[in-house]
Write an enzyme that holds these catalytic residues in place. Structure first.
Site, short mmCIF file in Angstrom:
data_model
loop_
_atom_site.label_atom_id
_atom_site.label_comp_id
_atom_site.label_asym_id
_atom_site.label_seq_id
_atom_site.Cartn_x
_atom_site.Cartn_y
_atom_site.Cartn_z
N HIS A 3 -21.87 68.23 0.30
CA HIS A 3 -20.88 68.16 -0.79
C HIS A 3 -20.81 69.55 -1.42
CE1 HIS A 3 -20.99 63.69 -0.71
NE2 HIS A 3 -22.22 63.91 -0.28
N GLU A 13 -26.93 54.10 2.31
CA GLU A 13 -27.84 55.01 1.59
C GLU A 13 -28.63 54.13 0.62
OE1 GLU A 13 -25.95 57.82 -1.10
OE2 GLU A 13 -27.72 59.13 -1.15
N HIS A 28 -22.99 67.00 6.58
CA HIS A 28 -23.06 66.19 5.35
C HIS A 28 -23.44 67.12 4.21
CE1 HIS A 28 -24.47 62.16 3.37
NE2 HIS A 28 -24.02 63.02 2.46
N ASP A 86 -26.86 67.43 2.17
CA ASP A 86 -26.24 66.61 1.11
C ASP A 86 -25.83 67.45 -0.11
OD1 ASP A 86 -25.21 64.22 0.27
OD2 ASP A 86 -27.12 63.24 -0.12
N ASP A 87 -26.75 67.66 -1.05
CA ASP A 87 -26.47 68.44 -2.27
C ASP A 87 -27.61 69.43 -2.47
OD1 ASP A 87 -24.11 66.77 -3.52
OD2 ASP A 87 -25.62 65.32 -2.87
N HIS A 114 -19.87 57.40 3.53
CA HIS A 114 -21.26 57.14 3.18
C HIS A 114 -21.47 55.62 3.28
CE1 HIS A 114 -21.17 61.15 1.54
NE2 HIS A 114 -22.33 61.06 0.93
N1 HPA Z 1 -24.35 59.83 -2.15
C1 HPA Z 1 -23.22 59.40 -2.68
N2 HPA Z 1 -22.37 60.20 -3.31
C2 HPA Z 1 -22.66 61.49 -3.40
C3 HPA Z 1 -23.81 62.00 -2.87
C4 HPA Z 1 -24.70 61.12 -2.20
O1 HPA Z 1 -25.78 61.48 -1.69
N3 HPA Z 1 -23.80 63.32 -3.14
C5 HPA Z 1 -22.66 63.60 -3.80
N4 HPA Z 1 -21.96 62.48 -3.97
ZN ZN Z 2 -23.69 62.64 0.45
#
Ligand code: HPA
Ligand code: ZN
Length: 332
Positions: free
Chosen positions: A11, A192, A9, A270-271, A189
């Site tokens: 991006h 969340e 996971h 994630d990021d 996703h």
């Molecule tokens: N959630 C949804 N969209 C996203 C995320 C995330 O954590 N990171 C980059 N796009």
């Molecule tokens: Zn994500």
């Protein structure tokens, strides 16, 4: 060496560090609305998913050429190798680039140029997963899907990201149907910020094989039973959850509860440029906050390969690396 692991996971646009953002801005003659990297870093204070997404999309303005995308991916792979990553399944957001006039081919060719060298340079096998922005229309997703057909030899699967609440999985039924028909893997996703029902819908309507985040499954006991029974992987992102205020502190993270329930959970970043850590940083953060023992960390690493789209041969090789890993030999 850190524990060997897969990152599932991630991006790629979320790996854009402030230093690289300024370097690419200079190369492309773009002026960022921040004086320097320090000022940009101070903007990394988020109240929810949308407040992060606003900055995440704005900073993408510096990504214009094939070289930009190749440099972005190469910088990630170099960091990932230091974090023990042996396999990475990498998301990208084509619509965030085509909407700015950057052709899809520029994005895919730039990214795949870096990924093609990853195994030889960094010992990392890779897959590329094309995500659709769920706050855009279903038609836009379909157009993007069709435009990507020439690149399906380089794209392993599709995903669904961006603003979750109010954009349920069923909106993307048709594009997921076409992806299945084309032999692509499917993830999304869900859970969340959105409700547990979105996880069920992603499984039943979109046919996804893996859920990204999935944190809110815990609100539905029947869903948890099903995820355990079917061993549907969940790609958790602990530091992201704190930064985007899905949970208050890491000590509140339900990872232990999820493992105890028998869920197939994995730890991911994630990021990482925005959320304060790459994947091994996430492992170390949960290890400290939740007092995880080495065998639990080994289980999380093994889960990352089990939950991956790796072929059997490399899957077995990497699981053997996890089994043979000796803790306590890491030089800080
Ligand atoms: N959630 C949804 N969209 C996203 C995320 C995330 O954590 N990171 C980059 N796009
Ligand atoms: Zn994500």
């Amino acid at each position: 060496m850190p524990l060997p692991k897969a990152e599932l996971h991630l991006h790629i646009e979320g790996t854009l560090e402030p230093e690289l953002a300024f370097a690419l801005a200079a190369r492309n003659g773009i002026t960022l609305p921040y004086a320097d990297t320090e000022e940009l870093r101070r903007a990394y204070s988020f109240s929810d998913l949308q407040s992060f997404l606003d900055l995440y999309y704005a900073l993408m303005a510096v990504l214009r050429t094939e070289d930009d995308f190749a440099d972005l991916a190469d910088a990630y792979l170099a960091r990932a190798a230091e974090q023990g990553v042996r396999h990475a399944e990498i998301f990208f957001d084509p619509q965030a680039h085509t909407a700015r006039g950057v052709p899809l081919g520029t994005v895919v060719q730039g990214l795949t140029r870096a990924l093609a060298r990853a195994e030889e340079r960094y010992g990392i096998s890779t897959r590329l997963i094309m995500c659709f922005l769920r706050d855009q229309s279903a038609e836009s997703a379909l157009e993007t899907f069709e435009a990507a057909r020439p690149y399906f030899d380089r794209i392993s699967g599709i995903g669904l990201d961006s603003a979750e609440v109010g954009n349920p999985p069923a909106k993307f039924r048709e594009v997921y149907r076409r992806a299945a028909e084309a032999g692509l893997r499917r993830v999304a996703h869900a859970g969340e910020e959105g409700p547990a029902g979105y996880i069920t819908e992603a499984l039943d309507v979109l046919g996804v094989e893996r859920i990204d985040h999935g944190l809110r499954c815990l609100e539905d006991a029947d869903l948890v039973d099903r995820l355990v029974r079917e061993q549907i992987p969940l790609t958790l992102c602990p530091l992201s959850n704190v930064r985007l205020r899905c949970i208050d502190t890491l000590a509140d993270h339900p990872l232990r509860t999820m493992l105890a329930a028998g869920l197939l959970v994995t730890v991911n970043s994630d990021d990482p440029a925005y959320f304060g850590g790459y994947v091994d940083d996430n492992f170390r953060a949960v290890e400290a906050a939740l007092d995880l023992d080495p065998e639990t960390l080994r289980l999380l690493a093994a889960n990352s390969f089990r939950a991956s789209f790796l072929d059997d041969e490399r899957h077995a090789l990497l699981l053997a690396e996890v089994a043979a890993y000796e803790f306590g030999r890491t030089v800080a």
